[in-house]
Each structure stands twice: as structure tokens, then as C-alpha cells.
Motif scaffolding. Sequence first.
Motif, PDB file in Angstrom:
ATOM      1  N   LEU A   1       0.830  -1.211   0.000  1.00 34.17           N
ATOM      2  CA  LEU A   1       0.000   0.000   0.000  1.00 34.17           C
ATOM      3  C   LEU A   1       0.859   1.254   0.000  1.00 34.17           C
ATOM      4  O   LEU A   1       0.587   2.206  -0.743  1.00 34.17           O
ATOM      5  CB  LEU A   1      -0.930  -0.001   1.211  1.00 34.17           C
ATOM      6  N   ALA A   2       1.883   1.284   0.841  1.00 36.33           N
ATOM      7  CA  ALA A   2       2.751   2.460   0.917  1.00 36.33           C
ATOM      8  C   ALA A   2       3.412   2.730  -0.424  1.00 36.33           C
ATOM      9  O   ALA A   2       3.523   3.887  -0.856  1.00 36.33           O
ATOM     10  CB  ALA A   2       3.801   2.268   2.012  1.00 36.33           C
ATOM     11  N   MET A   3       3.843   1.693  -1.107  1.00 34.18           N
ATOM     12  CA  MET A   3       4.509   1.872  -2.403  1.00 34.18           C
ATOM     13  C   MET A   3       3.517   2.276  -3.487  1.00 34.18           C
ATOM     14  O   MET A   3       3.817   3.141  -4.321  1.00 34.18           O
ATOM     15  CB  MET A   3       5.242   0.591  -2.794  1.00 34.18           C
ATOM     16  N   ALA A   4       2.335   1.673  -3.484  1.00 33.30           N
ATOM     17  CA  ALA A   4       1.323   2.035  -4.482  1.00 33.30           C
ATOM     18  C   ALA A   4       0.908   3.493  -4.329  1.00 33.30           C
ATOM     19  O   ALA A   4       0.711   4.203  -5.328  1.00 33.30           O
ATOM     20  CB  ALA A   4       0.113   1.118  -4.359  1.00 33.30           C
ATOM     21  N   LYS A   5       0.790   3.956  -3.095  1.00 30.83           N
ATOM     22  CA  LYS A   5       0.409   5.350  -2.852  1.00 30.83           C
ATOM     23  C   LYS A   5       1.492   6.317  -3.311  1.00 30.83           C
ATOM     24  O   LYS A   5       1.214   7.507  -3.521  1.00 30.83           O
ATOM     25  CB  LYS A   5       0.098   5.554  -1.368  1.00 30.83           C
TER      26      LYS A   5
ATOM     27  N   ARG B   1       6.620   2.832   5.134  1.00 27.06           N
ATOM     28  CA  ARG B   1       7.305   4.087   4.785  1.00 27.06           C
ATOM     29  C   ARG B   1       8.823   3.899   4.785  1.00 27.06           C
ATOM     30  O   ARG B   1       9.529   4.518   3.977  1.00 27.06           O
ATOM     31  CB  ARG B   1       6.925   5.205   5.766  1.00 27.06           C
ATOM     32  N   THR B   2       9.327   3.043   5.662  1.00 25.72           N
ATOM     33  CA  THR B   2      10.754   2.743   5.627  1.00 25.72           C
ATOM     34  C   THR B   2      11.115   2.021   4.337  1.00 25.72           C
ATOM     35  O   THR B   2      12.158   2.289   3.722  1.00 25.72           O
ATOM     36  CB  THR B   2      11.152   1.883   6.844  1.00 25.72           C
ATOM     37  N   ALA B   3      10.249   1.099   3.913  1.00 24.05           N
ATOM     38  CA  ALA B   3      10.480   0.392   2.648  1.00 24.05           C
ATOM     39  C   ALA B   3      10.448   1.358   1.471  1.00 24.05           C
ATOM     40  O   ALA B   3      11.240   1.219   0.524  1.00 24.05           O
ATOM     41  CB  ALA B   3       9.443  -0.714   2.469  1.00 24.05           C
ATOM     42  N   VAL B   4       9.547   2.325   1.506  1.00 22.94           N
ATOM     43  CA  VAL B   4       9.507   3.341   0.450  1.00 22.94           C
ATOM     44  C   VAL B   4      10.830   4.091   0.396  1.00 22.94           C
ATOM     45  O   VAL B   4      11.389   4.324  -0.684  1.00 22.94           O
ATOM     46  CB  VAL B   4       8.332   4.320   0.681  1.00 22.94           C
ATOM     47  N   PHE B   5      11.349   4.468   1.550  1.00 24.06           N
ATOM     48  CA  PHE B   5      12.643   5.158   1.594  1.00 24.06           C
ATOM     49  C   PHE B   5      13.741   4.300   0.970  1.00 24.06           C
ATOM     50  O   PHE B   5      14.526   4.769   0.138  1.00 24.06           O
ATOM     51  CB  PHE B   5      12.995   5.501   3.042  1.00 24.06           C
ATOM     52  N   LEU B   6      13.790   3.022   1.360  1.00 28.11           N
ATOM     53  CA  LEU B   6      14.842   2.142   0.836  1.00 28.11           C
ATOM     54  C   LEU B   6      14.666   1.841  -0.643  1.00 28.11           C
ATOM     55  O   LEU B   6      15.631   1.485  -1.329  1.00 28.11           O
ATOM     56  CB  LEU B   6      14.872   0.835   1.632  1.00 28.11           C
TER      57      LEU B   6
ATOM     58  N   ASP C   1      16.376   8.270  -2.455  1.00 28.18           N
ATOM     59  CA  ASP C   1      16.903   8.850  -1.218  1.00 28.18           C
ATOM     60  C   ASP C   1      17.887   7.910  -0.523  1.00 28.18           C
ATOM     61  O   ASP C   1      18.681   8.356   0.315  1.00 28.18           O
ATOM     62  CB  ASP C   1      15.760   9.177  -0.251  1.00 28.18           C
ATOM     63  N   SER C   2      17.820   6.611  -0.844  1.00 25.11           N
ATOM     64  CA  SER C   2      18.686   5.639  -0.177  1.00 25.11           C
ATOM     65  C   SER C   2      19.806   5.145  -1.082  1.00 25.11           C
ATOM     66  O   SER C   2      20.401   4.093  -0.818  1.00 25.11           O
ATOM     67  CB  SER C   2      17.861   4.437   0.291  1.00 25.11           C
ATOM     68  N   ASP C   3      20.108   5.891  -2.131  1.00 33.36           N
ATOM     69  CA  ASP C   3      21.085   5.426  -3.123  1.00 33.36           C
ATOM     70  C   ASP C   3      22.471   5.144  -2.545  1.00 33.36           C
ATOM     71  O   ASP C   3      23.228   4.355  -3.119  1.00 33.36           O
ATOM     72  CB  ASP C   3      21.214   6.449  -4.261  1.00 33.36           C
ATOM     73  N   TYR C   4      22.833   5.747  -1.420  1.00 34.99           N
ATOM     74  CA  TYR C   4      24.161   5.546  -0.855  1.00 34.99           C
ATOM     75  C   TYR C   4      24.112   4.644   0.385  1.00 34.99           C
ATOM     76  O   TYR C   4      25.015   4.660   1.229  1.00 34.99           O
ATOM     77  CB  TYR C   4      24.805   6.887  -0.508  1.00 34.99           C
TER      78      TYR C   4
END
Length: 249
Positions: free
Chosen positions: A23-27, A221-226, A230-233
Motif C-alpha cells: 500500500l505504501a509503495m502504491a500510494k 514508509r521505511t520500505a519506500v525510503f529504501l 533517497d537511499s542510493d548511498y
Amino acid sequence: MRLQDKVAIVTGSASGIGRGIALAMAKEGAHVAIVDVNEEKGKATFAEINQFAEGLLFIKDISIKENIEEIVTEVVKKFGKLDILVNNAHVSKQAPFMETTLEHFDLSFGTGFYPTFHFMQASYPELKKTHGKVINFASGAGIDGQVTQTSYAAAKEAIRAISRVAANEWGPDGINVNLISPIALTPGVEQWRDNAPELYDAMINKLPLRRLGDPEQDIGRTAVFLASSDSDYITGQTIMVDGGSIKLR
């Protein structure tokens, strides 16, 4: 829309943490492939994510390697690429160490470790093209050595090990591989809370943040960040999303 037009596979996504991540990713605009063995709950989650972005639904047993290869092939055929792989599915049985059997290990490794390994292998060629992101799952059961969790802890630590290897080998290809170690208020935990409120309260009082994580708002939301740029490094890391339960050093 941090994941606009990204394509993700999320295993074990019919309910609980997997559903929260889907759901977080779809949103955030991602096309999510729901993968689960529970047809009723899988269809319900699929209907939810399609309110935000077009997805796919696979009701398949991912302990069978051929099913994994078919899923990856169908996702790429539908959307033309694969950007994100989330290996969340895992089934295990608790037992004291001296009562743990090979059948317990077969179940835990067969539903958790081996599907994670096979999905990573099957997805690698596509993730290399997109400089994609892999999100695997660790557990405090393995990191902290929780009692009665022998087979589950072993599989989760094995997943952490291959994730670090892949992070080193795939880094030059632009692929990030990280892990989330969560504590969340899933339907199973809710049932346990209702049946054993005193034990539940005792657990909550040991957490610095005094609450369990929300599958979508905290873990998702943590999975969205990863999964985002934003988490490229960041790669090869275990991110503790557990309310401060375990502090890695």
C-alpha cells in the motif's frame, strides 16, 4: 510520488507487513505485484493498491522455484522492467531448541530463505538494468537469539548473510541490497494481544517508543525510503524498525 512508475514485487503481501508495504509503495506511484498464497486476502489487497496504481496479482506458492521465475517473467512482460524486490514472505513454527526438528528448518528455510535467494537470482538481470533496490527481512529473533525461534532465527540470519554478499557483489551494478528488521502490529499480533493483554503490555513497556509499528506508516514508509533514490548511498545494512528494541553496533 517518490516511486512514480517504479515496478515492485512484494511477497507475502496479502496481509500484515507485506500489505502495508504494498500500500505504501502504491500510494507513492509504484506498480506493485502482490504475491501470496491466500487468495481471498490477496484479492482484497490487490483491489486496494489498484486504487492508486495498476498492479498484478499472483496467488502462487513461492517455495516452488519455477513459480518465482514465472512471476518475474510476467511482471517484466506486463510493465517492461523491475525496479524493486521486497522479500517479505516467511512461515515458521516455534519450538524450544531441544524440540526443534529438521521439519521446522525445512519449513522456515523453504518459505523464507530459499524464496528470497531464488527471487534475488531471478530478478538480478532486470534489477541490473534499472539500478534497482532489494529489500529483504531480518528479525530480532535472529539478531537477539530469542527463545523458541531456532529455525526462524537461523533462516533470518542466513538471509542477512546473503544480503551482505549480494550488496558487495551487486554494488558495482548499481543495485542496493538492504534489510528491515521490524516489530509491527500485524493481525497475528493483534490476536495475541487480545488473548494475552498482560504479556502484550509487558512487551510494549520494554520498547523505548512504547508502541508497535504500523505495517504501512512505519514499516511501509521505511520500505519506500529504501526503494527510492533517497537511499542510493545505503547498501548492505540492517535497518531496525522496532521502536528501539535492539540497537545494532
